[in-house]
Write a protein that holds these residues in place. Structure first.
Motif, PDB file in Angstrom:
ATOM      1  N   LYS A 273       0.837  -1.213   0.000  1.00  0.00           N
ATOM      2  CA  LYS A 273       0.000   0.000   0.000  1.00  0.00           C
ATOM      3  C   LYS A 273       0.864   1.253   0.000  1.00  0.00           C
ATOM      4  O   LYS A 273       0.604   2.217  -0.734  1.00  0.00           O
ATOM      5  CB  LYS A 273      -0.930  -0.012   1.216  1.00  0.00           C
ATOM      6  CG  LYS A 273      -1.749   1.267   1.358  1.00  0.00           C
ATOM      7  CD  LYS A 273      -2.721   1.214   2.519  1.00  0.00           C
ATOM      8  CE  LYS A 273      -3.953   0.413   2.144  1.00  0.00           C
ATOM      9  NZ  LYS A 273      -5.038   0.560   3.138  1.00  0.00           N
ATOM     10  N   ARG A 275       3.898   1.547  -1.127  1.00  0.00           N
ATOM     11  CA  ARG A 275       4.529   1.655  -2.449  1.00  0.00           C
ATOM     12  C   ARG A 275       3.580   2.324  -3.442  1.00  0.00           C
ATOM     13  O   ARG A 275       3.987   3.173  -4.252  1.00  0.00           O
ATOM     14  CB  ARG A 275       4.925   0.254  -2.932  1.00  0.00           C
ATOM     15  CG  ARG A 275       5.396   0.170  -4.390  1.00  0.00           C
ATOM     16  CD  ARG A 275       6.650   0.971  -4.640  1.00  0.00           C
ATOM     17  NE  ARG A 275       7.177   0.762  -5.977  1.00  0.00           N
ATOM     18  CZ  ARG A 275       6.671   1.266  -7.093  1.00  0.00           C
ATOM     19  NH1 ARG A 275       5.579   2.019  -7.040  1.00  0.00           N
ATOM     20  NH2 ARG A 275       7.241   1.041  -8.264  1.00  0.00           N
ATOM     21  N   THR A 276       2.300   1.969  -3.377  1.00  0.00           N
ATOM     22  CA  THR A 276       1.311   2.585  -4.270  1.00  0.00           C
ATOM     23  C   THR A 276       1.142   4.063  -3.949  1.00  0.00           C
ATOM     24  O   THR A 276       1.048   4.911  -4.849  1.00  0.00           O
ATOM     25  CB  THR A 276      -0.040   1.866  -4.146  1.00  0.00           C
ATOM     26  OG1 THR A 276       0.122   0.486  -4.489  1.00  0.00           O
ATOM     27  CG2 THR A 276      -1.074   2.483  -5.076  1.00  0.00           C
ATOM     28  N   GLU A 279       3.993   6.004  -5.309  1.00  0.00           N
ATOM     29  CA  GLU A 279       3.850   6.159  -6.759  1.00  0.00           C
ATOM     30  C   GLU A 279       2.834   7.256  -7.094  1.00  0.00           C
ATOM     31  O   GLU A 279       3.052   8.065  -8.007  1.00  0.00           O
ATOM     32  CB  GLU A 279       3.413   4.837  -7.397  1.00  0.00           C
ATOM     33  CG  GLU A 279       3.376   4.892  -8.921  1.00  0.00           C
ATOM     34  CD  GLU A 279       3.071   3.559  -9.567  1.00  0.00           C
ATOM     35  OE1 GLU A 279       2.972   3.523 -10.816  1.00  0.00           O
ATOM     36  OE2 GLU A 279       2.911   2.564  -8.842  1.00  0.00           O
ATOM     37  N   LEU A 309      -4.950   4.639  -9.387  1.00  0.00           N
ATOM     38  CA  LEU A 309      -4.260   3.968  -8.285  1.00  0.00           C
ATOM     39  C   LEU A 309      -4.931   4.278  -6.953  1.00  0.00           C
ATOM     40  O   LEU A 309      -5.084   3.406  -6.088  1.00  0.00           O
ATOM     41  CB  LEU A 309      -2.798   4.402  -8.233  1.00  0.00           C
ATOM     42  CG  LEU A 309      -1.894   3.891  -9.359  1.00  0.00           C
ATOM     43  CD1 LEU A 309      -0.517   4.537  -9.280  1.00  0.00           C
ATOM     44  CD2 LEU A 309      -1.747   2.375  -9.286  1.00  0.00           C
ATOM     45  N   LEU A 313      -7.003   1.747  -3.728  1.00  0.00           N
ATOM     46  CA  LEU A 313      -6.471   1.608  -2.367  1.00  0.00           C
ATOM     47  C   LEU A 313      -7.567   1.373  -1.324  1.00  0.00           C
ATOM     48  O   LEU A 313      -7.352   0.699  -0.321  1.00  0.00           O
ATOM     49  CB  LEU A 313      -5.665   2.841  -1.984  1.00  0.00           C
ATOM     50  CG  LEU A 313      -4.257   2.931  -2.535  1.00  0.00           C
ATOM     51  CD1 LEU A 313      -3.623   4.256  -2.143  1.00  0.00           C
ATOM     52  CD2 LEU A 313      -3.401   1.781  -2.028  1.00  0.00           C
TER      53      LEU A 313
END
Length: 318
Positions: A273, A275-276, A279, A309, A313
């Motif tokens: 999570k 990492r997303t 990004e 993205l 989440l």
């Protein structure tokens, strides 16, 4: 200026003994305009336990060192300053100060921030020791140098509580202001060893994760002021970064999260999570850069990808 400060005897007057319980750690670089207010807020703390102040000056050249020397003279039993022989540029590992640390806990305050509550150390020490916790934070006022605005940072409700570790992973930005960090000494030292492995970049997130194995003690009192966007700070460097810089940040984050996964494999889901979110943050930063350079039509693809993205989440989990 120094005459407005309490003398050393006054600071120590309520201490039960001289055994240091907390080290207040200050890292500064060219903070001439801020360091007096920072250190004044620390030596004004009211506590019945001994504390010391360790300052790591990263080769300041603007007059900061002269102010530090004045504090050393006024508080010879409390102030302990390390003067770096070169500037680390926020990248190289700083270890030269570690043998100066004493006590059970580290309280952090960067040289351009300051504390607002003279009972801050006492409150955090009592609450953290009572709960046998490793990490304690509180809200802060955030001053943005970029647009001269104020806000409240790290407000998670009006009650003292234990916040779950997973909350640290669920936020795009920093979980808590560095000036609120109150960390068990062995957890801070664990972080300093882990930091050697990192591929550069800010270390606050990794410190938060390593210190929060038992959750995070949250005190709702606003007890610090945090400056954002000062020239030379990480937040300011982000505002002047290029598209290549942002891509390098993303690669560095990915590598560092991989290292953290090796240390805390049970947190893999939360790291994915994070990492997303990193990004998404990088996409939004590139969107701003491209928008200025090429216009909305070219930049829109970055905004659309970030939105996709974000939808995947789901809600923040407390």
């Amino acid at each position: 200026m120094m005459a407005s400060l309490p003398d050393q005897a006054s600071v120590k007057s309520a201490w039960k003994n001289n055994q240091v319980k907390v080290t207040c750690l200050v890292v500064c670089y060219n903070h001439k305009n801020y360091i007096f207010e920072c250190l004044k807020s620390i030596v004004s703390q009211k506590s019945d336990f001994a504390f010391k102040v360790v300052v790591y000056d990263d080769f300041s050249t603007d007059g900061t060192r002269e102010i530090l020397k004045a504090f050393e003279e006024r508080y010879p039993d409390i102030m302990d300053v390390y003067y770096a022989e070169y500037n680390h540029y926020g990248i190289a590992q700083k270890e030269e100060h570690l043998d100066k640390l004493e006590g059970d806990y580290i309280a952090m305050c960067e040289g351009d921030d300051y504390w607002l509550d003279n009972s801050k150390l006492k409150k955090q020490y009592e609450e953290t020791t009572r709960r046998k916790a490793f990490f304690c934070v509180h809200p802060a006022i955030i001053f943005s140098q970029e647009n001269n605005s104020e806000d409240v940072f790290c407000y998670y409700g009006n009650k003292v509580r234990i916040l779950p570790q997973k909350l640290i992973f669920g936020l795009k930005n920093q979980f808590a202001p560095t000036a609120s960090y109150f960390i068990k000494m062995d957890k801070y030292l664990e972080y300093t060893q882990f930091r050697k492995k990192l591929k550069g970049g800010p270390g606050d997130f990794f410190m938060e994760v390593l210190a929060s194995d038992k959750g995070v003690v949250y005190i709702p009192d606003i007890m610090a002021a945090y400056r954002r966007g000062n020239v030379g700070s990480h937040s300011h460097r982000q505002t002047v970064a290029s598209e290549i810089d942002v891509n390098n940040d993303l690669e560095r984050w990915s590598s560092n999260l991989g290292l953290l996964l090796e240390s805390r494999p049970h947190l893999e889901k939360h790291m994915m999570k994070k990492r997303t979110l990193v990004e998404i943050d990088c996409l939004l930063r590139v969107h701003g850069i491209v928008d200025k350079r090429y216009g909305k039509e070219k930049s829109e693809e970055y905004m659309n990808k970030a939105g996709q993205l974000l939808k995947g989440l789901g809600p923040i989990e407390y």
